[in-house]
Design an enzyme around this catalytic site. Structure first.
Site, PDB file in Angstrom:
ATOM      1  N   GLY A  43      11.940  -5.038  -1.274  1.00  0.00           N
ATOM      2  CA  GLY A  43      12.783  -5.050  -0.088  1.00  0.00           C
ATOM      3  C   GLY A  43      13.762  -3.887  -0.001  1.00  0.00           C
ATOM      4  N   SER A 112       7.752  -1.910  -5.879  1.00  0.00           N
ATOM      5  CA  SER A 112       8.448  -1.233  -4.795  1.00  0.00           C
ATOM      6  C   SER A 112       9.951  -1.172  -5.106  1.00  0.00           C
ATOM      7  CB  SER A 112       8.149  -1.935  -3.470  1.00  0.00           C
ATOM      8  OG  SER A 112       8.492  -1.138  -2.370  1.00  0.00           O
ATOM      9  N   TRP A 113      10.806  -1.785  -4.273  1.00  0.00           N
ATOM     10  CA  TRP A 113      12.228  -1.823  -4.618  1.00  0.00           C
ATOM     11  C   TRP A 113      12.457  -2.546  -5.945  1.00  0.00           C
ATOM     12  CZ3 TRP A 113      16.928  -0.046  -4.326  1.00  0.00           C
ATOM     13  CH2 TRP A 113      17.971  -0.823  -4.820  1.00  0.00           C
ATOM     14  N   ASP A 267      -1.255   4.749  -1.324  1.00  0.00           N
ATOM     15  CA  ASP A 267       0.006   4.100  -0.970  1.00  0.00           C
ATOM     16  C   ASP A 267       0.768   5.001   0.003  1.00  0.00           C
ATOM     17  OD1 ASP A 267       2.585   3.004  -0.895  1.00  0.00           O
ATOM     18  OD2 ASP A 267       2.515   2.377  -2.995  1.00  0.00           O
ATOM     19  N   HIS A 295      -0.105   0.160  -0.662  1.00  0.00           N
ATOM     20  CA  HIS A 295       1.131  -0.326  -1.277  1.00  0.00           C
ATOM     21  C   HIS A 295       1.131  -1.837  -1.501  1.00  0.00           C
ATOM     22  CE1 HIS A 295       5.365   0.015  -2.379  1.00  0.00           C
ATOM     23  NE2 HIS A 295       5.681  -0.931  -1.514  1.00  0.00           N
TER      24      HIS A 295
END
Length: 314
Positions: A43, A112-113, A267, A295
């Site tokens: 996120g 990701s985050w 990605d 991704h």
């Protein structure tokens, strides 16, 4: 071999007071005497998902999950002053959670985050980390932000990019990230909501190698979008309170910590160059470049690579 373990319900859940008026929702699943692993969601506003418990052998792992500040069921939400919601607050929250659960060392698992947070925590507390598993690596460098929010990925998704820019005044389109910061703090809720949906839909449109309507529906839901967009823009306009390139520059601090980096070849949100550069500066890490994947965690080959990694460390 199945890509995921069977659905797994939490065996415990509660709220942890982390200070600054924040309480974070925490879950535990799997074997309470098993190998500890903490799952770090993306996120930064995505929150816990049921799938996140299924990457791990429930007989072997003690699985810890939490909603980061402002996300999921943690309180308050993202519609408040966010000055006490930074990367280093999240790192401190993880340490408090570890101590509260009386865990000496744990594995980090993030995409990701969540990969950003995992790297920041591990570089601050390497003695508390047994292994690290990352997916779709993001380190909040300016070059990475420029790629996804200043027109790089627009070369792959031109129509979707036009929709992303639609709420932004024409004289501010050279720096959409800054413009979105103002739109998402606008006094008119209608303006905030419209901007949040456009921001979040851009992510939903680019996250998978092949279009998936389920992602677009999830990301365009106003309730999800307002949290997702506001936290993302808050973090990214501040460079996540990192020096540019810090997490790759300081990857040498991870020497001695085994790690697996799972990265989709195609990605479009977090291109493979970041994962490759991290791998080159992280002694002993293993890079698994997954062909035919973008991704999204459920793109071809990603889930299988993640399960292979958790199984190898169990």
């Amino acid at each position: 071999m199945e890509e995921l373990y069977p659905p797994l319900e939490p065996r415990a859940e509660g709220m942890l007071d982390v200070g600054d008026g924040h309480r974070i929702r925490c879950q535990a699943a799997g074997n309470p005497a098993g190998k500890p692993v903490v799952v770090l969601h993306g996120g930064p506003g995505s929150g816990i998902t049921p799938m996140a418990r299924r990457h791990f052998d429930p007989d072997a792992y003690r699985i810890i999950l939490f909603d980061q500040r402002g996300a999921g069921w943690s309180t308050p939400g993202a519609d408040v002053d966010l000055s006490a919601n930074t990367l280093w607050h999240l790192v401190a929250d993880m340490e408090l959670l570890r101590k509260t659960l009386e865990i000496e060392r744990w594995q980090l698992f993030g995409g990701s985050w969540g990969a950003t947070l995992a790297l920041a925590y591990a570089q601050a507390h390497p003695e508390r980390v047994t292994e690290i598993i990352l997916r779709g690596v993001f380190t909040v460098r300016q070059s990475e932000l420029d790629w996804i929010y200043r027109g790089g990925a627009a070369h792959l998704f031109p129509a979707e990019w036009e929709e992303f820019l639609a709420p932004v005044p024409e004289d501010r389109r050279a720096d959409p990230l800054s413009a979105y910061g103002d739109l998402l703090n606008h006094q008119d809720r209608t303006v905030r909501e419209s901007a949040a949906i456009a921001w979040s839909t851009w992510e939903g449109a680019t996250v998978s190698l092949y279009p998936q309507a389920s992602f677009v529906r999830q990301y365009s839901d106003p309730k999800f979008a307002l949290t997702f967009a506001r936290l993302a823009v808050h973090y990214f306009t501040h460079g996540a309170w990192l020096e540019d390139g810090q997490l790759i520059r300081d990857a040498g601090k991870l020497a001695g910590i085994p790690g697996v980096i799972v990265q989709g070849r195609y990605d479009a949100v977090c291109p493979p160059i970041t994962a490759y550069q991290l791998h080159r500066t992280w002694p002993g890490s293993e890079l698994k470049l997954t062909e035919g994947a973008g991704h999204a965690v459920n793109d071809p080959g990603i889930l299988a690579a993640l399960r292979a990694a958790t199984d190898s460390f169990r």
